[in-house]
Write an enzyme that holds these catalytic residues in place. Structure first.
Site, short mmCIF file in Angstrom:
data_model
loop_
_atom_site.label_atom_id
_atom_site.label_comp_id
_atom_site.label_asym_id
_atom_site.label_seq_id
_atom_site.Cartn_x
_atom_site.Cartn_y
_atom_site.Cartn_z
N GLY A 39 -12.24 -3.24 -16.11
CA GLY A 39 -12.97 -2.28 -17.39
C GLY A 39 -11.73 -2.25 -18.21
O GLY A 39 -10.96 -2.94 -18.73
N ASP B 92 -2.59 4.14 -4.05
CA ASP B 92 -3.58 5.44 -4.19
C ASP B 92 -2.91 6.64 -4.92
O ASP B 92 -2.00 7.41 -4.45
CB ASP B 92 -3.80 5.73 -2.28
CG ASP B 92 -4.82 7.10 -2.48
OD1 ASP B 92 -5.14 7.60 -3.62
OD2 ASP B 92 -5.02 7.37 -1.48
N TYR C 41 -15.82 18.05 -13.75
CA TYR C 41 -15.32 17.01 -14.31
C TYR C 41 -14.51 17.34 -15.86
O TYR C 41 -13.43 16.61 -16.14
CB TYR C 41 -16.30 15.71 -14.71
CG TYR C 41 -15.82 14.69 -15.61
CD1 TYR C 41 -15.08 13.70 -14.89
CD2 TYR C 41 -16.11 14.35 -16.94
CE1 TYR C 41 -14.64 12.53 -15.78
CE2 TYR C 41 -15.84 13.30 -17.41
CZ TYR C 41 -15.13 12.41 -16.92
OH TYR C 41 -14.75 11.38 -17.72
N SER D 297 -7.50 -2.53 -12.37
CA SER D 297 -8.13 -3.69 -11.66
C SER D 297 -9.59 -4.12 -12.35
O SER D 297 -10.05 -5.42 -12.12
CB SER D 297 -8.51 -3.25 -10.52
OG SER D 297 -9.35 -2.39 -10.34
#
Length: 294
Positions: A18, A71, A165, A16
């Protein structure tokens, strides 16, 4: 524009805004059908872009688009999105795992909820999306899995402040290493792609700050690198961990400065870029300060 991907279908997560949006548009310029799977079906309060905007740009670029509210944490939602893509376009040739969750904080400052979100969107979604696409990829004449994940470089610096991360992103790279061998019998390639520098995207601006934008590159460098990868013969071009500018330089690109937000400016390095993959000749780097690691 070269129509090297005419008739090919791409299943892309996180498209959506970048980098994902730039990849979608670039592959559409080459004639591809693009299924854009993302949660952003409605405008975000602070971030630009929706799947419908990307779909519009894909069609303006010459591709065919399918916007899917997805999702990636939900296996049933992934399966339904893949089925919808196949029903619309007849198959899937390229799977791009671009969706990602970001959190650069020490382990002891990371809640269980945050930890689980990182692994659901990074590691688990990469696995489940690839698994759902695979029956169609192996029927393709040139099936590719491309994950936006870093090169495997097991130095403590990449984990010291950011273990949760880092491990979630390295899991994607480890999957790629295994899939390159596992998928070889079916002629499906698995590779990763990562940026050398900050990329001009909403996520990078949010974390790095607008004052660093002049040291960023445009997202088009990642899009052009992704295009170069998925056009390669899958049987020969697999198991690689690519840095965007090194790949493009190897492909013959010598005008890398055209990707800079401010041509001629030194570029701020991104995270996870190992020293054994040096910048191409002529690329000037500034000091790493994209994220506060303290």
């Amino acid at each position: 524009m070269d129509k090297a991907l005419a008739g090919k279908t791409v299943f892309l997560t996180g498209g959506s805004r970048g980098i994902g949006q730039a990849i979608a548009v670039r592959l559409a310029q080459a004639g591809a059908n693009i299924a854009i799977g993302s949660k952003s079906s409605e405008p975000h309060p602070t971030l630009p872009g929706t799947i419908h905007q990307t779909a519009e740009w894909v069609e303006q670029a010459g591709g065919r688009a399918l916007a899917i509210e997805l999702d990636v944490r939900d296996e049933a939602s992934i399966q339904a999105a893949v089925a919808q893509t196949v029903a619309r376009f007849g198959g899937i040739d390229i799977c791009i795992n671009n969706a990602g969750a970001f959190w650069l904080q020490p382990s002891m400052d990371t809640s269980a909820k945050r930890h689980d979100l990182l692994f659901q969107i990074n590691e688990r979604a990469c696995f489940l999306v690839t698994q759902a696409c695979y029956p169609y990829l192996k029927r393709s004449e040139n099936g590719h899995v491309l994950s936006l994940a870093p090169p495997l470089d097991l130095q403590a610096i990449w984990f010291e402040h950011t273990s949760s991360y880092s491990v979630s992103k390295y899991a994607m790279s480890l999957y790629t290493l295994g899939w390159a061998k596992e998928f070889a019998a079916d002629g499906v390639a698995a590779n990763t792609l990562w940026p050398r520098t900050g990329i001009d995207s909403p996520a990078a601006l949010f974390h790095g700050g607008d004052e660093l934008r002049r040291e960023f590159r445009k997202a088009e460098i990642m899009a052009d690198a992704a295009f170069a990868i998925v056009c390669k013969p899958a049987s020969e071009f697999t198991g690689n961990f690519f840095i965007d500018d090194s790949l493009l330089y190897a492909e013959g690109e010598r005008e890398l400065d055209r990707y800079s937000v401010v041509p001629g400016a030194a570029l701020v390095p991104d995270y996870f870029v190992p020293k054994n993959i040096p910048a191409p000749p002529g690329v000037k780097l500034s000091e790493f300060r994209m994220y506060a690691l303290d």
